[in-house]
Design a protein around this motif. Structure first.
Motif, PDB file in Angstrom:
ATOM      1  N   ILE A   1     -29.674   8.271  15.596  1.00  0.00           N
ATOM      2  CA  ILE A   1     -30.910   8.476  16.359  1.00  0.00           C
ATOM      3  C   ILE A   1     -31.360   7.167  16.992  1.00  0.00           C
ATOM      4  N   ALA A   2     -31.216   6.069  16.250  1.00  0.00           N
ATOM      5  CA  ALA A   2     -31.645   4.758  16.753  1.00  0.00           C
ATOM      6  C   ALA A   2     -30.935   4.386  18.049  1.00  0.00           C
ATOM      7  N   ARG A   3     -29.737   4.894  18.252  1.00  0.00           N
ATOM      8  CA  ARG A   3     -28.961   4.562  19.446  1.00  0.00           C
ATOM      9  C   ARG A   3     -29.610   5.047  20.742  1.00  0.00           C
ATOM     10  N   PHE A   4     -30.384   6.151  20.659  1.00  0.00           N
ATOM     11  CA  PHE A   4     -30.987   6.646  21.900  1.00  0.00           C
ATOM     12  C   PHE A   4     -32.513   6.511  21.932  1.00  0.00           C
ATOM     13  N   VAL A   5     -33.100   5.891  20.902  1.00  0.00           N
ATOM     14  CA  VAL A   5     -34.545   5.650  20.907  1.00  0.00           C
ATOM     15  C   VAL A   5     -34.832   4.444  21.801  1.00  0.00           C
TER      16      VAL A   5
ATOM     17  N   ILE B   1     -33.510  17.247  21.359  1.00  0.00           N
ATOM     18  CA  ILE B   1     -34.209  18.390  21.947  1.00  0.00           C
ATOM     19  C   ILE B   1     -35.682  18.420  21.553  1.00  0.00           C
ATOM     20  N   LEU B   2     -35.940  18.292  20.252  1.00  0.00           N
ATOM     21  CA  LEU B   2     -37.293  18.452  19.720  1.00  0.00           C
ATOM     22  C   LEU B   2     -38.028  17.133  19.519  1.00  0.00           C
ATOM     23  N   GLY B   3     -37.294  16.040  19.650  1.00  0.00           N
ATOM     24  CA  GLY B   3     -37.914  14.743  19.423  1.00  0.00           C
ATOM     25  C   GLY B   3     -37.513  14.163  18.077  1.00  0.00           C
ATOM     26  N   TYR B   4     -37.336  12.854  18.045  1.00  0.00           N
ATOM     27  CA  TYR B   4     -36.874  12.242  16.804  1.00  0.00           C
ATOM     28  C   TYR B   4     -37.945  12.227  15.727  1.00  0.00           C
ATOM     29  N   THR B   5     -39.225  12.270  16.118  1.00  0.00           N
ATOM     30  CA  THR B   5     -40.291  12.288  15.120  1.00  0.00           C
ATOM     31  C   THR B   5     -40.198  13.530  14.239  1.00  0.00           C
ATOM     32  N   PHE B   6     -39.921  14.675  14.860  1.00  0.00           N
ATOM     33  CA  PHE B   6     -39.812  15.930  14.116  1.00  0.00           C
ATOM     34  C   PHE B   6     -38.703  15.853  13.081  1.00  0.00           C
ATOM     35  N   ILE B   7     -37.530  15.362  13.490  1.00  0.00           N
ATOM     36  CA  ILE B   7     -36.392  15.304  12.579  1.00  0.00           C
ATOM     37  C   ILE B   7     -36.624  14.283  11.471  1.00  0.00           C
TER      38      ILE B   7
ATOM     39  N   ASP C   1     -37.884   2.959  22.487  1.00  0.00           N
ATOM     40  CA  ASP C   1     -38.885   2.032  21.977  1.00  0.00           C
ATOM     41  C   ASP C   1     -38.259   1.060  20.976  1.00  0.00           C
ATOM     42  N   LYS C   2     -38.335  -0.252  21.269  1.00  0.00           N
ATOM     43  CA  LYS C   2     -37.663  -1.249  20.423  1.00  0.00           C
ATOM     44  C   LYS C   2     -38.237  -1.273  19.013  1.00  0.00           C
ATOM     45  N   ASN C   3     -39.544  -1.158  18.894  1.00  0.00           N
ATOM     46  CA  ASN C   3     -40.166  -1.184  17.569  1.00  0.00           C
ATOM     47  C   ASN C   3     -39.681  -0.007  16.715  1.00  0.00           C
ATOM     48  N   ASP C   4     -39.672   1.174  17.304  1.00  0.00           N
ATOM     49  CA  ASP C   4     -39.190   2.360  16.588  1.00  0.00           C
ATOM     50  C   ASP C   4     -37.725   2.208  16.201  1.00  0.00           C
ATOM     51  N   ARG C   5     -36.948   1.672  17.130  1.00  0.00           N
ATOM     52  CA  ARG C   5     -35.512   1.510  16.877  1.00  0.00           C
ATOM     53  C   ARG C   5     -35.260   0.523  15.735  1.00  0.00           C
ATOM     54  N   ASP C   6     -36.000  -0.582  15.722  1.00  0.00           N
ATOM     55  CA  ASP C   6     -35.834  -1.584  14.657  1.00  0.00           C
ATOM     56  C   ASP C   6     -36.212  -1.015  13.294  1.00  0.00           C
ATOM     57  N   ILE C   7     -37.277  -0.207  13.266  1.00  0.00           N
ATOM     58  CA  ILE C   7     -37.697   0.401  11.999  1.00  0.00           C
ATOM     59  C   ILE C   7     -36.643   1.372  11.497  1.00  0.00           C
ATOM     60  N   LEU C   8     -36.086   2.154  12.416  1.00  0.00           N
ATOM     61  CA  LEU C   8     -35.042   3.109  12.028  1.00  0.00           C
ATOM     62  C   LEU C   8     -33.823   2.398  11.455  1.00  0.00           C
ATOM     63  N   LEU C   9     -33.428   1.306  12.086  1.00  0.00           N
ATOM     64  CA  LEU C   9     -32.274   0.559  11.598  1.00  0.00           C
ATOM     65  C   LEU C   9     -32.564  -0.083  10.244  1.00  0.00           C
ATOM     66  N   LYS C  10     -33.782  -0.553  10.054  1.00  0.00           N
ATOM     67  CA  LYS C  10     -34.169  -1.143   8.774  1.00  0.00           C
ATOM     68  C   LYS C  10     -34.117  -0.098   7.659  1.00  0.00           C
TER      69      LYS C  10
ATOM     70  N   VAL D   1     -25.351  16.187   9.969  1.00  0.00           N
ATOM     71  CA  VAL D   1     -25.745  14.939  10.630  1.00  0.00           C
ATOM     72  C   VAL D   1     -25.833  15.154  12.141  1.00  0.00           C
ATOM     73  N   TYR D   2     -24.781  15.709  12.718  1.00  0.00           N
ATOM     74  CA  TYR D   2     -24.765  15.922  14.174  1.00  0.00           C
ATOM     75  C   TYR D   2     -25.790  16.971  14.601  1.00  0.00           C
ATOM     76  N   TRP D   3     -26.021  17.953  13.743  1.00  0.00           N
ATOM     77  CA  TRP D   3     -27.039  18.964  14.033  1.00  0.00           C
ATOM     78  C   TRP D   3     -28.430  18.326  14.109  1.00  0.00           C
ATOM     79  N   TYR D   4     -28.726  17.436  13.156  1.00  0.00           N
ATOM     80  CA  TYR D   4     -30.005  16.734  13.166  1.00  0.00           C
ATOM     81  C   TYR D   4     -30.140  15.861  14.422  1.00  0.00           C
ATOM     82  N   VAL D   5     -29.066  15.211  14.808  1.00  0.00           N
ATOM     83  CA  VAL D   5     -29.103  14.335  15.990  1.00  0.00           C
ATOM     84  C   VAL D   5     -29.345  15.157  17.256  1.00  0.00           C
ATOM     85  N   ILE D   6     -28.677  16.308  17.365  1.00  0.00           N
ATOM     86  CA  ILE D   6     -28.889  17.188  18.522  1.00  0.00           C
ATOM     87  C   ILE D   6     -30.332  17.666  18.567  1.00  0.00           C
ATOM     88  N   LEU D   7     -30.852  18.080  17.409  1.00  0.00           N
ATOM     89  CA  LEU D   7     -32.246  18.535  17.352  1.00  0.00           C
ATOM     90  C   LEU D   7     -33.213  17.409  17.698  1.00  0.00           C
TER      91      LEU D   7
END
Length: 295
Positions: free
Chosen positions: A27-31, A78-84, A33-42, A69-75
Motif C-alpha cells: 500500500i505504501a508504494r502508491f500512497v 478502490i475503497l481507499g487505504y484508510t478503510f483497509i 502523502d509522504k507522512n502517511d507513507r513513512d508511517i506505513l513503512l515504519k 494480501v493482493y485482495w487487500y491491496v486492490i480494495l
C-alpha cells in the motif's frame, strides 16, 4: 488450553503479522502523502519484528495468504487505504479479546515479549488514527449527503409512482428524467454551499455529491428498466431490497474507516428511507384512486 491449541493460536498470530507486513509495504508504494507513507513503512517494519518474536516460539516459518494480501491491496486502491488499514487493525481487537483469562497467563509464560507486542499494536492504532487524511474520507460528508438524499427522495418517488402509474416503462422514464435533474440540482447546491462556506474544494465536493446521487439513482431504477412492463410490484420489492443493501454497504464502509457504530447509522438510514417509501406508496395509491387517474 492444550499445548497444541496454544501453538496453533501463536502460528495464526505469526501469519497475521506477516500478512499485515506485506499489505502495508504494498500500500505504501502508491500512497502519495509522504507522512502517511513513512508511517506505513515504519509500522510494516514493526510487524516484521513481531513476526520474528512469534517465530522464536514456534521455531518455524509460516506463509501468509498472498491472495488475501493482493485482495487487500486492490480494495485499498478502490475503497481507499484508510478503510483497509482500519479493517486490518481491527484484528488487534480480536487479539486483545483472545489475550484474556487463562490464555493470557499461558501466553505470557511462554512469550515474555508479548507485552511489547501489545504495546506496539496500541501505538500502531493511535498512529493510524492520526494519519487519516485521505481524500475519499475528507469528502465522505458529501457522499453521505448525495447518497442519503437519493435514497430518501428517490425511493419515495419510485414507490409513489409504482402504484400511480403501474407501468415500468413510465416509471423508468419519470425516474430517469427526475434522477438526472435531481443529480444536477444536488451537485449545484453542494457547490454553492461549500463555496459560500469556505470556498475550498467546492467543485470536488459537488462532484462527490453528484456521483453518489447518480449511482444510487441508476441502481434503484434498474429493476424497473429490466423487468416486464407489468412487473412493477416485483420491481418495487427489488428496489427496496437494493436500498437496504446500499445502506448496509455504505455504512459498513464508513463505520470501519471512521470507527463509528454501524448498527446505529444503518438502522437510522433504513428507517428513514423505508418510512418515506411507505408513505409515498400510500400517497400514490390514494392519488390514483381518488383522482381517478388511469395512465
Amino acid at each position: 488450553m492444550k499445548s497444541l491449541d496454544l501453538m496453533k493460536t501463536i502460528k495464526r498470530f505469526q501469519a497475521d503479522e506477516l500478512l499485515e507486513y506485506y499489505v502495508y509495504i504494498k500500500i505504501a508504494r502508491f500512497v502519495k502523502d509522504k507522512n502517511d507513507r513513512d508511517i506505513l513503512l515504519k509500522i510494516a517494519g514493526e510487524e516484521q519484528k513481531h513476526y520474528g518474536i512469534w517465530k522464536q516460539y514456534t521455531k518455524c516459518d509460516v506463509k501468509p495468504n498472498m491472495l488475501l494480501v493482493y485482495w487487500y491491496v486492490i480494495l485499498a486502491r478502490i475503497l481507499g487505504y484508510t478503510f483497509i488499514i482500519k479493517k486490518m487493525e481491527n484484528s488487534v481487537i480480536e487479539f486483545k479479546e483472545v489475550f484474556s483469562g487463562k490464555l493470557e497467563k499461558e501466553l505470557t509464560e511462554k512469550i515474555p515479549d508479548l507485552k511489547i507486542i501489545l504495546q506496539d499494536e496500541t501505538e500502531h492504532e493511535n498512529e493510524l488514527i492520526d494519519m487519516i487524511d485521505e481524500e475519499k474520507l475528507r469528502y465522505a460528508g458529501s457522499m453521505v449527503l448525495g447518497l442519503n438524499d437519493a435514497l430518501v427522495e428517490f425511493t419515495g418517488s419510485l414507490a409513489g409512482w409504482t402504484f400511480a402509474m403501474q407501468s415500468n416503462r413510465l416509471i423508468s422514464l419519470a425516474g430517469l428524467i427526475t434522477g438526472i435533474a435531481a443529480t444536477m440540482s444536488m451537485a449545484s447546491s453542494e457547490y454553492l454551499s461549500v463555496k459560500n462556506d469556505d470556498g475550498k474544494n467546492a467543485l470536488k465536493s459537488s462532484l462527490y455529491t453528484g456521483a453518489a446521487y447518480l449511482v444510487t439513482v441508476v441502481i434503484l431504477i434498474l429493476p424497473y428498466l429490466l423487468l416486464p412492463d407489468k412487473g412493477y410490484l416485483a420491481a418495487l420489492l427489488i428496489m427496496l431490497a437494493a436500498v437496504i443493501l446500499i445502506i448496509a454497504a455504505f455504512n459498513y464502509y464508513i463505520s470501519v474507516a471512521r470507527s463509528i457504530s454501524f448498527k446505529k447509522k444503518f438502522l437510522e438510514m433504513s428507517l428513514i428511507s423505508l418510512s418515506v417509501a411507505g408513505a409515498s406508496f400510500v400517497i400514490g395509491l390514494l392519488v390514483k384512486r381518488f383522482l381517478g387517474l388511469d395512465i
